[in-house]
Design a protein around this motif. Structure first.
Motif, PDB file in Angstrom:
ATOM      1  N   ASP A  71     -71.759  14.362  85.171  1.00  0.00           N
ATOM      2  CA  ASP A  71     -71.386  13.957  83.820  1.00  0.00           C
ATOM      3  C   ASP A  71     -72.590  13.649  82.942  1.00  0.00           C
ATOM      4  O   ASP A  71     -72.484  13.673  81.715  1.00  0.00           O
ATOM      5  N   CYS A  72     -73.722  13.311  83.550  1.00  0.00           N
ATOM      6  CA  CYS A  72     -74.900  12.930  82.765  1.00  0.00           C
ATOM      7  C   CYS A  72     -76.148  13.069  83.611  1.00  0.00           C
ATOM      8  O   CYS A  72     -76.103  12.879  84.834  1.00  0.00           O
ATOM      9  N   ILE A  73     -77.261  13.382  82.947  1.00  0.00           N
ATOM     10  CA  ILE A  73     -78.587  13.373  83.568  1.00  0.00           C
ATOM     11  C   ILE A  73     -79.305  12.097  83.156  1.00  0.00           C
ATOM     12  O   ILE A  73     -79.349  11.752  81.968  1.00  0.00           O
ATOM     13  N   ILE A  74     -79.868  11.382  84.127  1.00  0.00           N
ATOM     14  CA  ILE A  74     -80.858  10.340  83.834  1.00  0.00           C
ATOM     15  C   ILE A  74     -82.206  10.919  84.232  1.00  0.00           C
ATOM     16  O   ILE A  74     -82.457  11.202  85.401  1.00  0.00           O
ATOM     17  N   ASP A  75     -83.071  11.106  83.245  1.00  0.00           N
ATOM     18  CA  ASP A  75     -84.338  11.810  83.440  1.00  0.00           C
ATOM     19  C   ASP A  75     -85.480  10.816  83.607  1.00  0.00           C
ATOM     20  O   ASP A  75     -85.882  10.136  82.664  1.00  0.00           O
ATOM     21  N   LEU A  76     -86.003  10.731  84.822  1.00  0.00           N
ATOM     22  CA  LEU A  76     -87.149   9.874  85.116  1.00  0.00           C
ATOM     23  C   LEU A  76     -88.377  10.696  85.484  1.00  0.00           C
ATOM     24  O   LEU A  76     -89.299  10.192  86.132  1.00  0.00           O
ATOM     25  N   THR A  77     -88.390  11.958  85.094  1.00  0.00           N
ATOM     26  CA  THR A  77     -89.544  12.822  85.339  1.00  0.00           C
ATOM     27  C   THR A  77     -90.668  12.447  84.373  1.00  0.00           C
ATOM     28  O   THR A  77     -90.442  11.705  83.406  1.00  0.00           O
ATOM     29  N   PRO A  78     -91.890  12.944  84.601  1.00  0.00           N
ATOM     30  CA  PRO A  78     -92.974  12.689  83.637  1.00  0.00           C
ATOM     31  C   PRO A  78     -92.552  13.087  82.230  1.00  0.00           C
ATOM     32  O   PRO A  78     -91.813  14.061  82.033  1.00  0.00           O
ATOM     33  N   VAL A  79     -93.011  12.328  81.241  1.00  0.00           N
ATOM     34  CA  VAL A  79     -92.487  12.444  79.883  1.00  0.00           C
ATOM     35  C   VAL A  79     -92.659  13.852  79.310  1.00  0.00           C
ATOM     36  O   VAL A  79     -91.836  14.307  78.497  1.00  0.00           O
ATOM     37  N   TRP A  80     -93.690  14.583  79.755  1.00  0.00           N
ATOM     38  CA  TRP A  80     -93.908  15.915  79.198  1.00  0.00           C
ATOM     39  C   TRP A  80     -92.857  16.932  79.666  1.00  0.00           C
ATOM     40  O   TRP A  80     -92.746  18.011  79.094  1.00  0.00           O
ATOM     41  N   LEU A  81     -92.080  16.574  80.676  1.00  0.00           N
ATOM     42  CA  LEU A  81     -91.016  17.461  81.130  1.00  0.00           C
ATOM     43  C   LEU A  81     -89.720  17.259  80.351  1.00  0.00           C
ATOM     44  O   LEU A  81     -88.767  18.023  80.511  1.00  0.00           O
ATOM     45  N   GLY A  82     -89.669  16.227  79.510  1.00  0.00           N
ATOM     46  CA  GLY A  82     -88.439  15.897  78.798  1.00  0.00           C
ATOM     47  C   GLY A  82     -87.807  17.062  78.054  1.00  0.00           C
ATOM     48  O   GLY A  82     -86.613  17.351  78.245  1.00  0.00           O
ATOM     49  N   PRO A  83     -88.546  17.779  77.186  1.00  0.00           N
ATOM     50  CA  PRO A  83     -87.932  18.890  76.460  1.00  0.00           C
ATOM     51  C   PRO A  83     -87.357  19.971  77.377  1.00  0.00           C
ATOM     52  O   PRO A  83     -86.315  20.571  77.073  1.00  0.00           O
ATOM     53  N   THR A  84     -88.009  20.204  78.514  1.00  0.00           N
ATOM     54  CA  THR A  84     -87.507  21.199  79.475  1.00  0.00           C
ATOM     55  C   THR A  84     -86.172  20.760  80.070  1.00  0.00           C
ATOM     56  O   THR A  84     -85.218  21.548  80.168  1.00  0.00           O
ATOM     57  N   VAL A  85     -86.080  19.491  80.445  1.00  0.00           N
ATOM     58  CA  VAL A  85     -84.840  18.990  81.041  1.00  0.00           C
ATOM     59  C   VAL A  85     -83.729  18.927  79.995  1.00  0.00           C
ATOM     60  O   VAL A  85     -82.557  19.178  80.298  1.00  0.00           O
ATOM     61  N   ILE A  86     -84.076  18.616  78.746  1.00  0.00           N
ATOM     62  CA  ILE A  86     -83.075  18.613  77.676  1.00  0.00           C
ATOM     63  C   ILE A  86     -82.512  20.017  77.487  1.00  0.00           C
ATOM     64  O   ILE A  86     -81.295  20.195  77.266  1.00  0.00           O
ATOM     65  N   GLU A  87     -83.359  21.028  77.594  1.00  0.00           N
ATOM     66  CA  GLU A  87     -82.866  22.410  77.506  1.00  0.00           C
ATOM     67  C   GLU A  87     -81.880  22.706  78.629  1.00  0.00           C
ATOM     68  O   GLU A  87     -80.855  23.361  78.417  1.00  0.00           O
ATOM     69  N   ALA A  88     -82.160  22.186  79.815  1.00  0.00           N
ATOM     70  CA  ALA A  88     -81.231  22.365  80.936  1.00  0.00           C
ATOM     71  C   ALA A  88     -79.917  21.647  80.674  1.00  0.00           C
ATOM     72  O   ALA A  88     -78.829  22.174  80.975  1.00  0.00           O
ATOM     73  N   ALA A  89     -79.981  20.432  80.111  1.00  0.00           N
ATOM     74  CA  ALA A  89     -78.761  19.688  79.785  1.00  0.00           C
ATOM     75  C   ALA A  89     -77.917  20.445  78.773  1.00  0.00           C
ATOM     76  O   ALA A  89     -76.676  20.477  78.867  1.00  0.00           O
ATOM     77  N   LEU A  90     -78.587  21.071  77.799  1.00  0.00           N
ATOM     78  CA  LEU A  90     -77.882  21.877  76.805  1.00  0.00           C
ATOM     79  C   LEU A  90     -77.167  23.045  77.468  1.00  0.00           C
ATOM     80  O   LEU A  90     -75.982  23.307  77.207  1.00  0.00           O
ATOM     81  N   LYS A  91     -77.866  23.751  78.358  1.00  0.00           N
ATOM     82  CA  LYS A  91     -77.269  24.896  79.047  1.00  0.00           C
ATOM     83  C   LYS A  91     -76.124  24.476  79.958  1.00  0.00           C
ATOM     84  O   LYS A  91     -75.137  25.200  80.112  1.00  0.00           O
ATOM     85  N   ALA A  92     -76.260  23.287  80.562  1.00  0.00           N
ATOM     86  CA  ALA A  92     -75.221  22.794  81.471  1.00  0.00           C
ATOM     87  C   ALA A  92     -74.105  22.068  80.728  1.00  0.00           C
ATOM     88  O   ALA A  92     -73.075  21.738  81.325  1.00  0.00           O
TER      89      ALA A  92
END
Length: 401
Positions: A71-92
């Motif tokens: 239902d949700c991603i909690i992203d604790l990866t290094p901050v520079w990965l944020g836009p990449t993970v947001i793109e994945a959240a959009l696709k998912a």
């Protein structure tokens, strides 16, 4: 509610531990590139709710696949990965929350530009909440609560300190530097230019400038400008005629020395016949925060609970019914409470993890002031946030100075 938790390190363990005890959360999939470490964290939590998988969070397709049934991603990866993970959240097509953010969002918000993927997220109905940790996050929501009391807001000042009380007045000078989280990102933040919102406009200033001797409740400490998300998010969301906003952080003397000598540089240099980045050399000597959750000792915590002060003082000036008003709010450390470790969450490291969990719950439950697209912590309904927060039973309160 099912949560995909990206990162088992310094905040991953506490975050998973909190969620394993939350009746609203049925499943936590904790993903990390280091599967063995993630398994150790899960073993300590010892809950059937927590599963672990190995995942390269820079691989968008792999993250999208891991989102199945979540239902949700909690992203604790290094901050520079944020836009990449947001793109994945959009696709998912699932909600997303982080505990911090940096470029491109930091600059886009300050410059009034369209935020990366904001249009696409809105069209897809996907909600993203940036920076819902402690700072940014918890302190922003406290500020929003006080700004709601005012008709106009003149200025908001954030002052964050870290005082090792057992060292005495000058002990920090010889105490080894340890930020308690990613040392590389900490050094990057100490060395980057800082935004200040002055006279209704954003401007950049160098780090370690406009130093002041600030009176925290536990004693004075030097603070200076520091790059941080609050400076861009608060004026953007609060409005009400705000003219000034800044964020000043305690002057970490060792970090200041590294920055001033160029030892926080990310540019390669040649030395001894080889090439290396100075920041990587410094970071190699700083303790990593990843094992703090695994090494948490209830007996040590009970004995040393009062050794360290991590105060946040928030100063909000404005008017109510035409009368000038100033609120000065002291938020003591949100870490190290024995009751949090022994009774409520299975960990005392809740300062960043707990606000992230609450942010995820508010995203999924809907409403709460959040909308499809990019959201900032000041947009959260503060009353609902603190209903969740204090509903955990955590013995915490802030103080109006």
């Amino acid at each position: 509610m099912n949560i995909l938790l990206l990162g088992a390190g310094g905040q991953g363990g506490p975050c998973a531990s909190i969620m394993s005890r939350d009746k609203d959360i049925q499943k936590v999939v904790m993903a990390d590139s280091n599967l063995d470490f993630a398994r150790k964290v899960a073993a300590k939590i010892n809950s059937p709710k927590v599963e672990v998988i190995q995942l390269d969070c820079s691989d968008i397709d792999a993250v999208v696949k891991a989102c199945e049934g979540m239902d949700c991603i909690i992203d604790l990866t290094p901050v520079w990965l944020g836009p990449t993970v947001i793109e994945a959240a959009l696709k998912a097509n699932i909600s997303y929350v982080s505990t911090s953010f940096d470029v491109p969002y930091l600059d886009q918000i300050a410059l009034g530009q369209e935020r990366y993927l904001d249009k696409e997220l809105k069209e897809a109905g996907v909600k993203v909440l940036l920076g819902c940790g402690l700072a940014p996050g918890f302190v922003n929501i406290v500020v929003r609560k006080y700004c709601d009391k005012l008709d106009t807001v003149k200025s908001v000042k954030y002052r964050l300190g870290k005082q090792k009380l057992y060292l005495g007045e000058f002990g920090e000078v010889t105490d080894p530097w340890n930020p308690g989280w990613s040392p590389k990102q900490a050094l990057i933040d100490f060395s980057n230019p800082c935004y200040v919102f002055r006279n209704g406009k954003f401007e950049e200033v160098p780090p370690f400038t406009e130093i002041e001797d600030f009176p925290f409740p536990a004693g004075n400490q030097l603070v200076s400008h520091h790059t941080h998300e609050e400076v861009v998010s608060t004026p953007t969301i609060i409005g009400k005629g705000i003219e000034y906003c800044d964020f000043k952080y305690y002057v970490a003397r060792q970090a200041a020395t590294f920055v001033s000598m160029g030892l926080a540089s990310q540019e390669e240099v040649e030395f001894g016949g080889g090439r290396f980045k100075p920041i990587d050399f410094i970071v190699s000597y700083v303790p990593k925060p990843g094992t703090a959750f695994l090494d948490e000792d209830p007996d040590y915590l009970e004995e040393h609970d009062g050794d360290v002060a991590i105060p946040s003082v928030l100063i909000i000036e404005g008017t109510k019914d035409g009368i000038p008003v100033e609120y000065k709010v002291h938020c003591p450390k949100l870490i190290g409470h024995p009751k949090a470790l022994n009774e409520i969450f299975g960990t005392s490291y809740i300062s960043i993890a707990l606000p992230a969990v609450i942010g995820a719950k508010m995203l999924v439950e809907g409403g709460n002031g959040l909308h499809p697209g990019i959201n900032l912590p000041e947009e959260l309904d503060p009353d609902r946030f603190f209903e969740h927060f204090f509903g955990t039973g955590i013995p915490y309160k802030w103080e109006e100075l």
